[in-house]
Design a protein around this motif. Structure first.
Motif: not given
Ligand code: MEV
Length: 324
Positions: A8-15, A113-115, A157-164
């Protein structure tokens, strides 16, 4: 036949920093706990069999040799190009059964898509015994996203991989984990689906016609990103809110706002948020507000009254992981 691997990979929000990040500037993104799940097993056949009911793909079959060659349905592209790129890179060929399921709607702009791309490549690495470090996983996933949509900074893509929560520069030139003290985020969905690639191309056109001015806008956004990183790390929420408002004004001057986004952003500010802005490409999708806990409920009600849908998320979510 191998075992079935689920990741599983997370979604993201741009801050902070959207659009400018496409032009070599930094941005700040946080991973959210709404996850994309991908399960993969190798088969003895010569085709990719894909089930992705969230994007209306059920029982889709394509020959492995044909991946990326024809006009595949939209909902299949990230999966089939990820498979093609992984197989080409390791000289592997095998039949596959792939299933994707998402905790969140692909309409929200949470980076489905990136997740899904990251999830597929991570799972393939496990199925075929190829150890992929995060950097290699990033490079292959980002390459896949560019193959499919032609544009993008790779922050999702980075957010899906590294998280945090990450400080990210275009193409992964810098990927640094930052530790916000507090993240009182409220998310409102406009109900309008935005096409990221269309908005990125629109900004590119605007940039071409107004290069000097837009360069200054991007420089100002960069300044906001640097200051917001510091404000997040020391927990100065008032400052974070102020910087969100400033970032929103600059995005407005790039003409990526919308009536719906403005309504929700204003409602959040009027109901006690420290600040609010659009999150992502603009034109629709979601807005975010930084709201002190005592005002959270008021801000949420304000957003709903203004026609938005509040989406509860936990930020700083874990990156891609093997579920079993
Ligand atoms: C879209 O979510 C954010 C953009 O900056 C595009 C990108 O960084 O890939 C507009």
């Amino acid at each position: 036949m191998t075992e079935r691997i689920e990741v599983s990979a997370p979604g993201k929000l741009m801050l902070f920093g959207e659009h400018a990040v496409v032009y070599g500037k930094p941005c700040i993104v946080t991973a959210v706990d709404h996850r994309m799940k991908v399960s993969i097993e190798a088969t003895n056949g010569d085709s990719l069999e894909l089930h992705a009911p969230d994007v209306n793909i059920v029982g889709y079959i394509e020959k492995i040799d044909d991946l990326g060659k024809g006009e595949a349905p939209k909902g299949t592209r990230f999966v089939s190009i990820a498979v093609r790129n992984f197989f080409n890179s390791f000289g592997i060929k095998s039949g596959l059964k792939v299933e994707t399921r998402s905790d969140f709607s692909s309409e929200f702009g949470f980076g489905s898509s990136s997740a899904v791309t990251v999830g597929v490549i991570k799972a393939l690495g496990k199925v075929f015994g190829k150890e992929l470090g995060n950097k290699k996983l990033f490079d292959m996933s980002y390459h896949t996203v560019l193959d499919v949509q032609g544009v993008g900074s790779g922050f999702d893509v980075a957010a899906a991989i590294w998280g945090g929560t990450l400080y990210f520069i275009t193409g992964g030139k810098k990927i640094e984990t930052i530790k916000p003290k507090d993240m009182p985020l409220v998310v409102g969905y406009t109900g309008v689906k935005a096409e990221t690639t269309t908005l990125v191309r629109q900004v590119a056109e605007f940039y071409k016609n107004n290069k000097k001015v837009v360069d200054r806008i991007f420089d100002s956004i960069e300044g906001i990103v640097e200051e917001s990183r510091h404000a997040l790390e020391i927990g100065d929420s008032q400052k974070v809110g102020e910087l969100m408002n400033l970032n929103q004004e600059l995005l407005g001057s790039l003409a990526v706002g919308s009536k719906e986004l403005t309504n929700l952003i204003e409602a959040a500010r009027e109901n006690g948020a420290f600040g609010a802005k659009l999150s992502g490409a603009g034109g629709g999708d979601c807005m975010i507000a930084f709201a002190p806990d005592i005002y959270r409920e008021k801000v949420e009600v304000g957003i709903e009254k203004a026609g938005g849908k509040v989406i509860r998320v936990k930020t700083n979510a874990e990156g891609v992981r093997i579920e079993g």
